[in-house]
Write a protein that holds these residues in place. Structure first.
Motif, short mmCIF file in Angstrom:
data_model
loop_
_atom_site.label_atom_id
_atom_site.label_comp_id
_atom_site.label_asym_id
_atom_site.label_seq_id
_atom_site.Cartn_x
_atom_site.Cartn_y
_atom_site.Cartn_z
N GLY A 102 -44.35 -4.21 86.60
CA GLY A 102 -43.46 -4.88 87.54
C GLY A 102 -43.87 -4.60 88.98
O GLY A 102 -44.11 -3.46 89.36
N GLU A 103 -43.98 -5.65 89.79
CA GLU A 103 -44.32 -5.49 91.20
C GLU A 103 -43.95 -6.76 91.95
O GLU A 103 -43.89 -7.86 91.38
N GLN A 113 -40.00 -10.40 85.38
CA GLN A 113 -40.39 -10.61 83.99
C GLN A 113 -41.60 -9.75 83.66
O GLN A 113 -42.74 -10.21 83.63
N ASN A 114 -41.36 -8.46 83.44
CA ASN A 114 -42.44 -7.50 83.20
C ASN A 114 -42.01 -6.50 82.14
O ASN A 114 -40.82 -6.33 81.85
N TRP A 115 -43.00 -5.82 81.54
CA TRP A 115 -42.73 -4.90 80.44
C TRP A 115 -41.92 -3.69 80.90
O TRP A 115 -41.03 -3.22 80.17
N GLU A 133 -35.26 -3.71 87.60
CA GLU A 133 -35.57 -3.08 88.88
C GLU A 133 -36.26 -4.04 89.84
O GLU A 133 -35.93 -4.11 91.02
N HIS A 134 -37.23 -4.81 89.33
CA HIS A 134 -38.05 -5.64 90.20
C HIS A 134 -37.49 -7.06 90.30
O HIS A 134 -38.14 -8.04 89.93
N THR A 135 -36.28 -7.18 90.81
CA THR A 135 -35.70 -8.51 90.98
C THR A 135 -34.82 -8.55 92.23
O THR A 135 -34.21 -7.55 92.60
N SER A 136 -34.79 -9.72 92.85
CA SER A 136 -33.91 -9.91 94.01
C SER A 136 -32.66 -10.69 93.61
O SER A 136 -31.82 -10.99 94.47
N ASP A 156 -27.23 -11.32 90.81
CA ASP A 156 -26.28 -11.79 89.82
C ASP A 156 -26.89 -11.85 88.42
O ASP A 156 -26.20 -12.24 87.47
N LEU A 157 -28.16 -11.45 88.26
CA LEU A 157 -28.78 -11.46 86.93
C LEU A 157 -28.03 -10.52 85.99
O LEU A 157 -27.76 -10.86 84.84
N LYS A 158 -27.63 -9.37 86.48
CA LYS A 158 -26.97 -8.39 85.63
C LYS A 158 -25.49 -8.71 85.40
O LYS A 158 -24.84 -8.08 84.56
#
Length: 571
Positions: free
Chosen positions: A467-468, A473-475, A528-531, A534-536
């Motif tokens: 993730g970066e 969408q990363n492992w 962690e790697h999202t802006s 509201d995803l969560k």
């Protein structure tokens, strides 16, 4: 003018040859025959030619057959003392130089005869091209490129498939190939309790299983204690009593390797420099792939614990309590434990292995992480992996075909995402597989909950390895979410609600938000790697700009098929 002949050897139909049977022994023997046909048998054919040649190869050197070669070590064919020089060989193909076209043809006859006798069913395609070694306008790399891109492809298209002689009169058929049987499996080093009819092709595959095991043990020498051995049956990969048994077929492949070799070749100013650079890069990639696979087996072995009841791989929760375990099968004849892992194709950037279904995701990502740690030709290597998780007796050829498609799906994402990173894709098949990967994804993972005609993706796959830069969408993030659902303080005692959430996610973000409110859950595990804040709370990325993607359906589906290893090196 110094006229030489460039010869390229390639094997075709590798997939059906290796994976056309559900019997792991046959897969193992077939894989070994392909590796031997384009390396050891090439050397033996050159020896039978009876003329001086040079075959530098680190792997053959490790077997004690010659001193460790250097990529630019003499002798050189242009010095006049050799009839043939091998540029590189292995992995199903080989490239050679001959001073005489007739010698190249004679060598091909010897090799072809050996394959017909010792590996029936294996198909070989060979192309020759005469060229002037001293011509600076048309160098060796251009000759090789032309052979590979034009003549070899044309020969593969024009090749007339062989029609095997079927049985005459009353004959028994081979269980695997449906060709006339020449005996039963127990006659060719296979267990008597698993007796079945075999053809000539299967006979030679079975006869090579012991040699394949020796090669594998040498490959991992010093890393696998005497207490363990590699399984020869899929049923020995490991399962937990009273639970369904799944296996994972993992196919990993390096990214843009053809472009990398092409780029490296273009830096060569002479034919000798071209040969040296091709060897350097080929040997370097092989070593990196080997070291990555060694790390996988070391991690697996270091994660095994023993007690009076047997050998186990344990998963402990945050409080140190046993959450889940994988029990190792034991060989009743010698008391050794079967490792839940078996490489089938290995030794470079193209790797295929089979393992316990619960370890597929973990071992695949571990291989990818290790593979990209070391640079080749000054640049970081990356790779993609496809993982198909199927019932243990599911048709192996279909499972492998799916893993190849999944790897291709991940590679497509890498190409579209600017390259420079590793990726993976997977599919968990609780039942049969109907249609292509695209058909499966459209049928099972696309929904239209609002009736607006806009399709939404339940799956977030394929995903990046790391993730970066807000690439959620990363492992790394996905793994953290799966772990939280499994053993997190807020979720470990809510398994039924998590399963119910999977169906609610199909209805969209509003339904997900209502579900969380109804059960007084503040939010889902976070990426962690999202802006997208509201995803969560809504479960979906759906702001009208970003592709409409669900962030949690995959994680819930993978809960039963994720198993961390205590020996994993996360550095």
């Amino acid at each position: 003018m110094t006229e030489y002949t460039a010869t390229i050897i390639d094997t075709t139909g590798i997939q059906p040859y290796i994976f056309g049977s559900n019997r792991l022994r046959e897969n193992i023997g077939a894989s070994f025959l392909i590796a031997e046909a384009t390396k050891q048998w090439v050397k033996e054919a050159l020896t039978d030619l009876g003329k001086p040649f040079y075959f530098p190869d680190p792997e053959l050197s490790e077997q004690g057959q010659e001193s460790q070669p250097e990529p630019n070590a003499k002798p050189y064919i242009e010095d006049g003392n050799l009839v043939a020089e091998v540029i590189y060989a292995g992995g199903g193909n080989a490239v050679l130089l001959f001073t005489s076209h007739d010698d190249a043809v004679d060598f091909t006859k010897i090799l072809s005869c050996r394959i017909l006798k010792k590996a029936p069913g294996l198909n070989l395609v060979v192309a020759h091209k005469k060229f002037d070694f001293d011509d600076q306008e048309r160098q060796l790399r251009q000759v090789i490129d032309d052979l590979m891109k034009n003549e070899m492809e044309a020969k593969k298209r024009q090749r007339i498939p062989s029609v095997p002689l079927l049985g005459l009169g009353v004959t028994a058929s081979c269980n695997s190939t449906q060709l006339p049987a020449i005996g039963t499996s127990d006659q060719f080093d296979s267990p008597k309790e698993d007796k079945y009819w075999v053809s000539t092709e299967v006979k030679y595959k079975l006869k090579k299983v012991n040699d394949a095991n020796k090669k594998l043990n040498n490959f991992f020498e010093g890393f696998v204690p005497e207490l363990y051995e590699f399984p020869l049956r899929a049923d020995h990969l490991g399962r937990t009593q009273d639970e369904s048994s799944y296996v994972a077929v993992v196919h990993a492949d390096g990214n843009s390797m053809g472009d990398r070799f092409q780029k490296q070749s273009e830096t060569a100013s002479t034919n000798r420099e071209y040969i040296t650079k091709m060897r350097e890069l080929s040997w370097s990639v092989n070593k990196i792939g080997k070291d990555a696979l060694i790390t996988v087996i070391k991690t697996l072995v270091n994660s095994i614990q023993h007690n009076s009841e047997g050998g186990f791989i344990n998963w402990l929760d945050t409080e140190g309590q046993l959450f889940s375990k994988i029990e190792l099968k034991k060989n009743p004849e010698n008391g050794k434990f079967y490792l839940p892992f078996r490489p089938l194709v290995y030794g470079g950037d193209d790797v295929t292995f089979i393992c316990d279904g619960r370890l597929g995701l973990t071992l695949a990502t571990l291989f990818l992480k290790e593979f990209e740690k070391t640079a080749a030709d000054g640049e970081k290597l990356t790779a993609c992996a496809g993982i198909s998780i199927v019932k243990s007796h599911y048709p192996f050829a279909r499972a492998y075909e799916l893993s190849e498609s999944l790897c291709g799906s991940a590679k497509k994402m890498v190409r579209e995402g600017g390259r420079g990173f590793s990726a993976l894709d997977w599919h968990i098949a609780a039942s049969g597989l109907i249609g292509s990967l695209g058909d499966i994804r459209k049928r099972e993972y696309q929904v239209n909950s609002s009736g607006s005609g806009t399709e939404k993706n339940l799956t977030m796959r394929p995903i990046r390895l790391k993730g970066e830069n807000e690439k959620w969408q990363n492992w790394d993030d996905f793994e953290a979410v799966v772990r939280e659902f499994n053993i997190g303080d807020d979720w470990r005692d809510k398994r039924n609600k998590v399963i119910a959430l999977r169906e609610v996610l199909r209805k969209g973000s509003d339904a997900t938000q209502q579900f969380l409110h109804l059960y007084r859950m503040q939010e889902l595990p976070s990426f962690e790697h999202t802006s997208y804040d509201d995803l969560k709370t809504r479960g979906w990325v759906d702001d009208g700009k970003e592709e409409r993607v669900c962030g949690y359906f995959d994680a819930i589906e993978a809960m039963e098929f994720y198993f961390p290893l205590s020996g994993v090196n996360d550095e």
